[in-house]
Design an enzyme around this catalytic site. Structure first.
Site, PDB file in Angstrom:
ATOM      1  CB  SER A 163       3.050   6.775  52.309  1.00 47.22           C
ATOM      2  OG  SER A 163       2.094   6.691  53.336  1.00 47.22           O
ATOM      3  CE  LYS A 164       8.172   2.805  51.319  1.00 51.71           C
ATOM      4  NZ  LYS A 164       9.567   2.503  51.293  1.00 51.71           N
ATOM      5  NE  ARG A 165       4.150   6.078  59.785  1.00 52.51           N
ATOM      6  CZ  ARG A 165       4.360   7.181  60.497  1.00 52.51           C
ATOM      7  NH1 ARG A 165       5.466   7.858  60.333  1.00 52.51           N
ATOM      8  NH2 ARG A 165       3.469   7.595  61.357  1.00 52.51           N
TER       9      ARG A 165
END
Length: 479
Positions: free
Chosen positions: A240-242
């Site tokens: 995930s980006k986060r």
RNA sequence: GGCGCUAUCGUCUAAGGGUUAGGACAGGGCCCUCUCAAGGCUCAAAUACGGGUUCGAAUCCCGUUAGCGCUGCCA
């Protein structure tokens, strides 16, 4: 006509998991002579940004796998709302006036929330009355909880999937601000845009039952579903980006000198394989060989180390990129190299009246040692530019007894040569070394150091001819 | 908690009832050699655990464990 779609939400950059989904969709469509639809799922206006959208488009564009149509869900909002209202009118959906964040008692009691019986059973009159009185509500799909029906579909990757309708909750269609939710917008659009195959991440596998219910209620044809195993980070959690940051961004690979065919090849091997031990595949081969049926069901781990400059990417990804970089016809590689050089602010070397071999020949010579395009401006600096750094080991080779002086002498001899070829240079160098009672290797390594600034690299004699006589003499005299 | 999906070398994977469980990356060694790569050869490295079915199980079944996903007015 086969029609597939890729539906990213513009809430961040495109990560390699999303890129893989896009690639598989693209390959599938091309193989079947179909169309690729890029649909920007921006129903959540607050979290969507133009920067994210641009980054996604840039990333996809870089892959050189063009899409055929582009849509934005935010522009289709009227259709979504109309669909919800139609379902409401038919009694297939209902208004839920429960305040946001107020947990239905049912959830506390059973641990599972399926529906709010009070709101579900509201009479139409009362529902209309409260709505027109301005009371906020969310529109929910009315799942036929009473029946013991089981929904079944055949996933192209995961096989037969079924779920009891009693296990599906009354999911939201419209938020209290009137905007459509993902489930509604996605299904309405898939139906409306004539999508025949939905190929997406496995995180949507259980959502599919809701979507099937919606497709039925909307009266559209059911597409074929295929869910892809997830890409996991080194920590075992969903990419995930986060969580994993910019390092998993597609543009990060681009900026580190990956070739589109390199990242595509690598990503295709995550969760899929041609089953015959072949690992290096061209785009054409991928189009031909890709099969949804041979996609794995197990999640794949992408290894990378954010603290290491060397292993920022999976070593195998780097290896595959290097293989692609070496096996591509030089002509096809050249445009990428030219862009790389231009970005470094360098002038492209010109062929000087046949004295210098072509740019192609130089690229071909040095690329066998390179893994990324960055190597052309870093390790390959001396081949394209007159100013280049000399590394410590190269310096050491130059400082060996008598090396600098011999190289200057060599320059004088080379100036008198009729033919400047790697053979004639070698003969000249070796005889000079012999005259001076010096090991040829010392001069050879010294020459490489003087000409390229490095202790490692191609055969020294190949470097002589790659640079051309004038350049060689100039560099040797300055040693 | 409920529902679902998954489990082969460190990582990506092949074998889908009978193989010394194969390949690739990374790691070790050797060859090649003007260096470094590339290339060739080679070593080490795996069927999560427990039951069953079977002459025979990595493969089929059950259970356990672990991981992941869904369970949102995120997508």
């Amino acid at each position: 006509m086969t029609r597939v779609r890729f539906a990213p939400s513009p809430t961040g950059f495109l990560h390699i998991g999303g890129a893989r989904t896009y690639i598989f969709n693209w390959l599938f469509a091309r193989q079947h002579g179909g169309k690729v639809v890029l649909r920007i799922d921006d129903t959540d206006r607050e979290r969507s940004t133009d920067e994210a959208l641009q980054s996604i488009i840039d990333g996809l564009h870089w892959l050189e796998l063009p899409w055929d149509e582009q849509h934005h869900q935010s522009e289709r909002r009227t259709k979504h709302v109309e669909a919800a209202e139609a379902l409401l009118a038919k009694g297939l959906a209902y208004r839920d006036f429960t305040r946001q964040n107020a947990l239905p008692e049912a959830k506390d009691a059973a641990g599972v929330w399926l529906a709010n019986p009070v709101m579900r059973e509201l009479t139409r009159d009362e529902s209309d009355r409260r709505a027109s009185a301005g009371e906020p509500f969310v529109v929910r799909f009315r799942v036929s909880l009473g029946t013991d029906r089981t929904i079944t579909f055949h996933d192209q990757v995961f096989g037969e999937q079924s779920r009891k309708i009693a296990d599906i909750e009354d999911f939201a269609l419209l938020r209290s601000n009137g905007s459509p939710t993902y489930h509604l917008a996605s299904t309405v659009d898939d139906s409306d845009l004539g999508i025949t195959h939905i190929i997406r991440g496995q995180d949507h596998l259980t959502n599919t039952f809701k979507h099937i219910l919606l497709f039925e209620a909307l009266g559209g044809d059911l597409p074929v579903f295929a869910h892809l195993p997830l890409l996991l980070g080194p920590d075992g959690s969903k990419l995930s980006k986060r969580r994993h940051g910019e390092i998993v961004s597609v543009t990060n690979y681009r900026d580190h000198g990956f070739l589109p065919q390199g990242i595509i090849n690598y990503l295709c091997l995550l969760g899929w394989s041609p089953k015959d031990n072949q690992e290096l595949l061209t785009r054409g081969e991928l189009i031909e060989l890709f099969k949804l049926e041979s996609v794995n069901r197990t999640n794949a781990v992408v290894t990378f180390d954010e603290d290491s400059e060397q292993s920022w990417a999976d070593p195998k990804a780097l290896w595959i990129n290097g293989q692609q970089l070496r096996s591509l016809p030089v002509r096809d590689l050249l445009p990428y190299v030219e862009i790389e050089l231009r970005e470094a602010g360098w002038r492209l070397p010109q062929n000087e009246a046949g004295r210098k071999p072509s740019l192609e020949a130089t690229v071909d010579l040095i690329r066998s040692r390179f893994n990324t395009l960055k190597d052309f401006t870093e390790r390959g600096a001396a081949y394209f530019n007159d100013t280049f750094p000399t590394d410590i080991k190269a310096e050491k080779n130059l400082n060996k007894e008598g090396v600098r002086e011999s190289l200057r002498a060599l320059a004088d001899r080379l100036a008198t040569l009729n033919d400047f070829t790697s053979e004639s240079v070698e003969t000249t160098l070796r005889s000079l070394a012999e005259e001076r009672g010096m090991k040829a290797g010392l001069m050879i390594n010294g020459a490489r150091a003087a000409l390229s600034g490095q202790s490692v690299g191609p055969s020294a004699f190949a470097i002589f001819t790659a640079l051309g006589r004038d350049c060689v003499i100039d560099r040797l005299r300055k040693v």
